[in-house]
Design a protein around this motif. Structure first.
Motif, mmCIF file in Angstrom:
data_model
loop_
_atom_site.group_PDB
_atom_site.id
_atom_site.type_symbol
_atom_site.label_atom_id
_atom_site.label_comp_id
_atom_site.label_asym_id
_atom_site.label_seq_id
_atom_site.Cartn_x
_atom_site.Cartn_y
_atom_site.Cartn_z
ATOM 1 N N ALA A 50 0.832 -1.210 0.000
ATOM 2 C CA ALA A 50 0.000 0.000 0.000
ATOM 3 C C ALA A 50 0.865 1.258 0.000
ATOM 4 O O ALA A 50 0.593 2.210 -0.734
ATOM 5 C CB ALA A 50 -0.931 -0.004 1.209
ATOM 6 N N PHE A 51 1.920 1.245 0.804
ATOM 7 C CA PHE A 51 2.822 2.398 0.844
ATOM 8 C C PHE A 51 3.444 2.655 -0.523
ATOM 9 O O PHE A 51 3.461 3.778 -1.019
ATOM 10 C CB PHE A 51 3.913 2.178 1.891
ATOM 11 C CG PHE A 51 5.046 3.156 1.786
ATOM 12 C CD1 PHE A 51 4.865 4.484 2.108
ATOM 13 C CD2 PHE A 51 6.295 2.748 1.352
ATOM 14 C CE1 PHE A 51 5.907 5.389 1.997
ATOM 15 C CE2 PHE A 51 7.341 3.633 1.245
ATOM 16 C CZ PHE A 51 7.144 4.962 1.568
ATOM 17 N N LEU A 52 3.948 1.598 -1.144
ATOM 18 C CA LEU A 52 4.585 1.760 -2.457
ATOM 19 C C LEU A 52 3.575 2.169 -3.520
ATOM 20 O O LEU A 52 3.873 3.001 -4.388
ATOM 21 C CB LEU A 52 5.304 0.480 -2.858
ATOM 22 C CG LEU A 52 6.548 0.159 -2.027
ATOM 23 C CD1 LEU A 52 7.060 -1.230 -2.351
ATOM 24 C CD2 LEU A 52 7.631 1.198 -2.254
ATOM 25 N N THR A 53 2.375 1.623 -3.457
ATOM 26 C CA THR A 53 1.325 1.973 -4.423
ATOM 27 C C THR A 53 0.898 3.429 -4.258
ATOM 28 O O THR A 53 0.709 4.147 -5.237
ATOM 29 C CB THR A 53 0.105 1.047 -4.252
ATOM 30 O OG1 THR A 53 0.516 -0.299 -4.493
ATOM 31 C CG2 THR A 53 -1.015 1.415 -5.212
ATOM 32 N N ASP A 54 0.754 3.869 -3.017
ATOM 33 C CA ASP A 54 0.263 5.221 -2.733
ATOM 34 C C ASP A 54 1.321 6.304 -2.910
ATOM 35 O O ASP A 54 0.984 7.479 -3.039
ATOM 36 C CB ASP A 54 -0.274 5.309 -1.305
ATOM 37 C CG ASP A 54 -1.510 4.463 -1.090
ATOM 38 O OD1 ASP A 54 -2.123 4.016 -2.081
ATOM 39 O OD2 ASP A 54 -1.869 4.244 0.087
ATOM 40 N N SER A 55 2.584 5.934 -2.873
ATOM 41 C CA SER A 55 3.658 6.920 -2.908
ATOM 42 C C SER A 55 3.911 7.401 -4.335
ATOM 43 O O SER A 55 4.136 6.607 -5.242
ATOM 44 C CB SER A 55 4.949 6.323 -2.341
ATOM 45 O OG SER A 55 4.753 5.975 -1.000
ATOM 46 N N THR A 56 3.852 8.723 -4.491
ATOM 47 C CA THR A 56 4.132 9.364 -5.772
ATOM 48 C C THR A 56 5.031 10.565 -5.509
ATOM 49 O O THR A 56 5.323 10.900 -4.360
ATOM 50 C CB THR A 56 2.833 9.847 -6.460
ATOM 51 O OG1 THR A 56 2.267 10.905 -5.665
ATOM 52 C CG2 THR A 56 1.827 8.728 -6.624
ATOM 53 N N GLU A 57 5.425 11.223 -6.552
ATOM 54 C CA GLU A 57 6.231 12.433 -6.408
ATOM 55 C C GLU A 57 5.488 13.511 -5.628
ATOM 56 O O GLU A 57 6.092 14.359 -4.996
ATOM 57 C CB GLU A 57 6.636 12.976 -7.788
ATOM 58 C CG GLU A 57 7.581 12.070 -8.555
ATOM 59 C CD GLU A 57 8.931 11.951 -7.878
ATOM 60 O OE1 GLU A 57 9.437 12.956 -7.344
ATOM 61 O OE2 GLU A 57 9.480 10.835 -7.870
ATOM 62 N N GLN A 58 4.153 13.492 -5.663
ATOM 63 C CA GLN A 58 3.342 14.495 -4.997
ATOM 64 C C GLN A 58 2.914 14.078 -3.586
ATOM 65 O O GLN A 58 2.223 14.822 -2.906
ATOM 66 C CB GLN A 58 2.085 14.804 -5.820
ATOM 67 C CG GLN A 58 2.362 15.507 -7.144
ATOM 68 C CD GLN A 58 2.907 14.558 -8.214
ATOM 69 O OE1 GLN A 58 2.551 13.393 -8.260
ATOM 70 N NE2 GLN A 58 3.782 15.062 -9.059
ATOM 71 N N SER A 59 3.315 12.905 -3.129
ATOM 72 C CA SER A 59 2.924 12.407 -1.815
ATOM 73 C C SER A 59 3.467 13.296 -0.708
ATOM 74 O O SER A 59 4.502 13.948 -0.865
ATOM 75 C CB SER A 59 3.455 10.985 -1.595
ATOM 76 O OG SER A 59 2.919 10.099 -2.524
ATOM 77 N N GLN A 60 2.772 13.269 0.429
ATOM 78 C CA GLN A 60 3.263 13.996 1.601
ATOM 79 C C GLN A 60 4.602 13.443 2.054
ATOM 80 O O GLN A 60 5.488 14.193 2.438
ATOM 81 C CB GLN A 60 2.262 13.907 2.744
ATOM 82 C CG GLN A 60 1.059 14.782 2.556
ATOM 83 C CD GLN A 60 0.138 14.712 3.768
ATOM 84 O OE1 GLN A 60 0.266 13.845 4.623
ATOM 85 N NE2 GLN A 60 -0.790 15.629 3.822
ATOM 86 N N MET A 61 4.732 12.128 2.026
ATOM 87 C CA MET A 61 6.006 11.504 2.407
ATOM 88 C C MET A 61 6.918 11.515 1.192
ATOM 89 O O MET A 61 6.702 10.783 0.243
ATOM 90 C CB MET A 61 5.807 10.054 2.856
ATOM 91 C CG MET A 61 5.394 9.884 4.272
ATOM 92 S SD MET A 61 5.370 8.139 4.706
ATOM 93 C CE MET A 61 7.022 7.933 5.325
#
Length: 83
Positions: A50-61
């Motif tokens: 889920a973390f890898l799927t949700d993570s993008t250049e625009q992510s908070q993290m």
């Protein structure tokens, strides 16, 4: 303890650093299992996915996804809590 683990993950620059991080992460699970969101393998792997799927250049993290010991350590750390 999470912040200590986060610092270790961020500073993992070698195989030896990563191994030390894994030992501390394992000890944290043994001592603080109730604090982990994903304390069993199935949930832990789902958290990592889920973390890898949700993570993008625009992510908070902001995560540098260039392969590194630090990236591996951070993925393992975040998988312990990410839903």
């Amino acid at each position: 303890m999470f912040m200590d683990l986060k610092m270790m993950a961020d500073n993992a620059g070698s195989k030896e650093d990563f191994i030390r991080f894994l030992k501390v992460l394992q000890a944290d699970l043994a001592e603080n299992k109730g604090r982990w969101e994903n304390a069993n393998l199935e949930n832990y792997l789902e958290g990592m996915e889920a973390f890898l799927t949700d993570s993008t250049e625009q992510s908070q993290m902001k995560v540098d996804f260039s392969p590194s010991w630090s990236l591996f350590a951070n993925m393992m750390l975040v998988a312990s809590i990410y839903e």
